[in-house]
Design a protein around this motif. Structure first.
Motif, PDB file in Angstrom:
ATOM      1  N   GLY A   1       0.797  -1.236   0.000  1.00 17.37           N
ATOM      2  CA  GLY A   1       0.000   0.000   0.000  1.00 17.37           C
ATOM      3  C   GLY A   1       0.821   1.274   0.000  1.00 17.37           C
ATOM      4  N   GLY A   2       2.003   1.260   0.624  1.00 16.27           N
ATOM      5  CA  GLY A   2       2.811   2.468   0.739  1.00 16.27           C
ATOM      6  C   GLY A   2       3.726   2.720  -0.445  1.00 16.27           C
ATOM      7  N   GLU A   3       3.789   1.743  -1.379  1.00 14.78           N
ATOM      8  CA  GLU A   3       4.718   1.904  -2.513  1.00 14.78           C
ATOM      9  C   GLU A   3       4.125   2.806  -3.599  1.00 14.78           C
ATOM     10  N   GLN A   4       4.924   3.096  -4.608  1.00 14.69           N
ATOM     11  CA  GLN A   4       4.465   3.923  -5.726  1.00 14.69           C
ATOM     12  C   GLN A   4       3.873   3.052  -6.831  1.00 14.69           C
ATOM     13  N   PRO A   5       2.699   3.428  -7.360  1.00 17.56           N
ATOM     14  CA  PRO A   5       2.138   2.639  -8.471  1.00 17.56           C
ATOM     15  C   PRO A   5       2.954   2.836  -9.750  1.00 17.56           C
TER      16      PRO A   5
END
Lengths: 278, 124
Positions: B44-48
């Motif tokens: 959830g905290g990563e970059q798409p």
């Protein structure tokens, strides 16, 4: 922007698309791909794969209700699926060789066409009688429930309808949409069956048509779980809510609004395609 | 209608198809939701990164590697499993219809439906 935020935003967008699509009868798929490519800047191949998945979800969900009511002409659907699945596979195969810009422009054109067609609802000239030998051999002539009881109808121009369905299948596989508008035209104007039967039968076929092309997209790696998850759930919930509201809400002004949104999206898609931004 | 018996078995088949479609969608949604929560929990905290097309790895495309990844507790393959169930729903509907037409002894439609099934499965 984190994945969490991106996922929530996609879910909300897909929910709106599903809701509007079901309220106006235009289907959520037509706005999903512009939404994904133009707003969320997703690659068009991923967008098509994601859209196909949500098309299967909504059409299966809606078909479940219609089939039970006995409106869908299942034999006609099965027979025409021969045409749509073959077309869908050709379309999915083609999309791997066409440039994304070309796909974007074609998508814009189909978008305008689908929106325009929903405003020209022609009369409902239902034919009765014996039916052609081919339609009798295939047992396509049937009846459907109306407030005045079961009404019989015959299916005309079976071969012409079959070819139209073939084209609808190609478009569906190429662009990742249900191409319900084309299917309804084929059945209404070519095969001359009642509007209620054609819309539900078209919807019944959309899932199978999409399942045929989704195999191609899956093996090419176009189906991404991170994208499909919020979009599928959003569209499904939106379509479900839409079917609940549908009986009470007045939808004609909503339909005009949605058609305007589609028009803007279509122009935007074509512009981006022509300037090679997609 | 001249075939009252046939009409009844047609309606039964329609009911069965309706139920199949509904449960297929519900089951796949449930799997996708569970997988989605695991995915957001882990990533959830990563970059798409969906701006450019990379293509999915083999574990998202083939059943064997997919199940191995699920056993590792990964969320994304679990979502993909839900999508597989969803895609299987209309295909299973075709299989059901084949049996339905066999029971009705409608061999023309057995043949038509088998052909549709073959066209779909050809690409998986």
């Amino acid at each position: 922007m984190t994945i969490l935020f991106f996922t929530i935003a996609l879910f909300v967008g897909a929910l709106a698309a599903g809701l509007l699509g079901s309220l106006t009868g235009l289907g959520g798929g037509v706005v999903l791909i512009p939404l994904l490519t133009l707003v969320f800047r997703v690659d068009i191949h991923y967008a098509i794969g994601t859209s196909l998945v949500s098309v299967i979800a909504t059409s299966s969900g809606a078909a479940a209700a219609y089939v039970r009511e006995g409106i869908t002409n299942i034999r006609l659907g099965m027979f025409l699926e021969l045409a749509t699945t073959l077309g869908a596979i050709c379309g999915a195969w083609l999309s791997g060789f066409l440039s994304t810009s070309f796909i974007a422009v074609l998508f814009g054109l189909i978008l305008i066409f689908s929106a325009a067609i929903s405003f020209f609802k022609l009369g409902d000239p239902v034919s009765t009688g014996e039916g052609s030998p081919l339609s009798r051999w295939l047992k396509l002539n049937s009846s459907y429930p109306t407030p005045e009881g079961e009404k019989p109808y015959i299916v005309k121009n079976v071969i012409g309808g079959f070819f139209m369905m073939n084209i609808a299948g190609v478009i569906s596989g190429l662009l990742g949409i249900g191409s319900g508008a084309l299917k309804v035209i084929a059945m209404d104007n070519v095969m001359r069956i009642p509007f209620k039967v054609s819309t539900t039968t078209s919807n019944f076929m959309i899932g199978v048509t999409a399942a045929a092309s989704v195999g191609v997209y899956l093996s090419r790696g176009y189906i991404d779980p991170g994208l499909s998850m919020p979009v599928m759930l959003g569209v499904l919930l939106g379509a479900f809510l839409g079917s609940r509201i549908l009986t009470t809400a007045k939808t004609s002004s909503l339909k005009i609004l949605f058609a305007l949104v589609i028009l803007v999206l279509a122009v935007e898609m074509m512009y981006n395609g022509l300037t090679h931004k997609i | 209608m001249s075939h009252p018996g046939k009409k009844i078995s047609d309606t039964d088949l329609e009911k069965l198809i309706g139920q199949l479609l509904r449960y297929g969608v519900l089951l796949s949604s449930a799997i996708v939701i569970i997988g989605g929560m695991a995915y957001l929990w882990r990533h959830g905290g990563e970059q798409p990164r969906f701006h450019e097309f990379k293509g999915e790895p083999e574990k998202m495309r083939k059943a064997g590697p997919l199940f191995r990844a699920i056993l590792n507790g990964e969320g994304r393959p679990f979502i993909q499993l839900g999508l597989f169930v969803l895609i299987a729903t209309p295909i299973l509907r075709i299989v059901f219809s084949i049996f339905g037409y066999l029971l009705e002894k409608d061999y023309l439609y057995v043949l038509i439906t088998l052909t549709v099934l073959a066209v779909i499965l050809w690409n998986f």
